[in-house]
Design a protein around this motif. Structure first.
Motif, short mmCIF file in Angstrom:
data_model
loop_
_atom_site.label_atom_id
_atom_site.label_comp_id
_atom_site.label_asym_id
_atom_site.label_seq_id
_atom_site.Cartn_x
_atom_site.Cartn_y
_atom_site.Cartn_z
N PRO A 143 0.80 -1.19 0.13
CA PRO A 143 -0.01 0.11 -0.08
C PRO A 143 0.77 1.25 -0.04
CG PRO A 143 -0.83 -1.56 1.64
CD PRO A 143 0.50 -2.11 1.16
N THR A 144 1.92 1.23 0.82
CA THR A 144 2.88 2.24 0.67
C THR A 144 4.34 1.84 0.36
OG1 THR A 144 1.57 3.24 2.54
CG2 THR A 144 3.68 4.18 2.00
N MET A 145 4.82 2.18 -0.73
CA MET A 145 6.20 1.77 -1.00
C MET A 145 7.22 2.23 0.32
SD MET A 145 7.98 0.75 -3.44
CE MET A 145 7.35 1.59 -5.14
N THR A 146 8.03 1.03 0.74
CA THR A 146 8.97 1.24 1.54
C THR A 146 10.20 2.02 1.06
OG1 THR A 146 10.41 -0.31 3.13
CG2 THR A 146 10.36 -0.70 0.61
N ASP A 147 11.03 2.73 2.34
CA ASP A 147 11.90 3.64 2.04
C ASP A 147 13.13 2.88 1.09
OD1 ASP A 147 13.97 5.35 1.97
OD2 ASP A 147 14.32 5.33 4.39
N LEU A 148 13.18 3.25 0.13
CA LEU A 148 14.15 2.65 -0.97
C LEU A 148 15.53 3.21 -0.81
CD1 LEU A 148 11.98 2.88 -3.97
CD2 LEU A 148 12.32 0.95 -2.58
N ASP A 149 15.78 4.21 -0.06
CA ASP A 149 17.28 4.91 0.19
C ASP A 149 18.22 3.96 1.00
OD1 ASP A 149 19.19 6.55 -0.09
OD2 ASP A 149 18.43 7.89 1.53
#
Length: 376
Positions: free
Chosen positions: A190-196
């Motif tokens: 539902p919400t993209m995880t932190d990709l950094d």
């Protein structure tokens, strides 16, 4: 072409020890359709439009040439509008030799945006049609968003930013066609995880299916263990380099000896690496050449037998590395070919494997930003 050559000259992309089949196989399982030369997600929207637009005027072999011209015009418009981050042909502009379609063709097929298993030059039977012709959509090899009347002039304003509709469509294509992959899992949340993060195994994957977490774990351990082999190889090359009194690279042997010592600490401090059961890895690749599996197993068993001692001075592991490089490269082996040794620039496959994560994270970020527009 120079941009592509430069990319494949990066230290982390070289395969001195013949593990490329495993590296690429794991990357394909995790990020289907992603390659090391892709830059932005919106190319997956723009490329089909260039072919659809060409089909309005041309058919047969002339269609491919027309689509090439459409892509060059699109790239030129993007460059003139200042959209240069991720622009293919940023330097060459419309004269670029490798077009976006060549770079993204496999992805277009993987995500079923291109419904035919074919190359551009074989798209010969697309007839002329009007943009609003329903019959054209029925016979078209493309399953994509409707061709905008303003294309390609509209790219000057939007650039590589995905609209909400484009982002939703791309997410659906990838989730449906790449089931079980890390790419599909991240997009389905539902919400993209932190990709950094530098490495995808540092993502929050607690809610992922066990099979996917096992794949990520095995990939992390493969990256960690084989990084030591790459560092030992570079240490041996550095020693040969100094032995031949070559000086363009300063003190390479000591540099890689230090790197190996730090790697050894990371390996032995990892909670899973020293006891890694590799059976899951091999079960995923039943057609892997036996020599490749034997090399990996012998390397891992060798470092485990050493204990916490660095492999830098292991006679057996050094022989393993030199034999494998010669097996993989023959007369072009840097350890035996002085001409190749003189071309060494201080690193050859010395980076830790990332399995196309830099490219995948950019594609995911592009889609995530497009989806945020709907919630804004």
């Amino acid at each position: 072409m120079r941009e592509l050559v430069a990319l494949f000259s990066e230290p982390g992309t070289l395969d001195n020890l013949g593990i490329g089949q495993l590296r690429d196989g794991l990357a394909d399982l995790l990020f289907p359709g992603i390659s090391t030369v892709q830059t932005r997600a919106r190319y997956l929207v723009l490329i089909p439009w260039t072919y659809q637009r060409a089909a309005l005027r041309k058919s047969g072999a002339a269609l491919v040439k027309a689509a090439d011209r459409e892509q060059r015009e699109m790239l030129l418009a993007l460059r003139e509008a200042g959209h240069t981050q991720g622009l293919i042909g940023r330097v060459a502009g419309a004269a670029v030799r490798v077009l976006p379609s060549a770079i993204y063709w496999n992805a277009l097929q993987t995500y079923k945006i291109l419904r035919q298993d074919t190359r551009p030059q074989h798209l010969l039977q697309i007839r002329k049609a009007s943009a609003n012709d329903d019959e054209m959509r029925d016979v078209s090899p493309w399953s994509t968003l409707p061709l905008p009347e303003s294309f390609p002039t509209d790219v000057t304003e939007q650039g590589f930013d995905l609209s909400t509709a484009e982002a939703n469509w791309l997410r659906e294509r990838m989730v449906v066609t790449c089931e079980g992959s890390l790419l599909a899992y991240l997009l389905s949340q539902p919400t993209m995880t932190d990709l950094d993060v530098d490495y995808f195994w540092d993502l929050d994957l607690d809610g992922a299916p066990q099979e996917l977490r096992d794949l990520v774990e095995d990939t992390e351990l493969f990256s960690l263990t084989l990084h030591g082999a790459s560092l030992l190889y570079n240490l041996m090359v550095g020693e040969a380099y100094e032995h031949h009194e070559l000086t363009s690279v300063e003190a390479p042997a000591q540099h890689y000896r230090d790197e190996l010592a730090q790697w050894s600490d990371r390996y032995w401090n990892h909670p899973l690496a020293p006891t890694w059961d590799r059976s899951r890895l091999w079960n995923r690749f039943p057609a892997l050449p036996p020599r490749t599996q034997q090399f990996v197993e012998t390397w891992i068993d060798g470092i485990n037998d050493l204990g916490a001692r660095t492999p830098a001075d292991s006679v057996d592991l050094r022989k393993l590395i030199s034999d494998r490089e010669f097996q993989n490269k023959g007369a072009q082996s840097r350890l035996t070919n002085e001409k190749q040794l003189r071309l060494w620039q201080g690193a050859s496959g010395a980076s830790r494997l990332q399995f196309r994560w830099p490219q995948a994270s950019q594609i995911l970020s592009d889609i995530s930003e497009g989806l945020k527009n709907a919630r804004a």
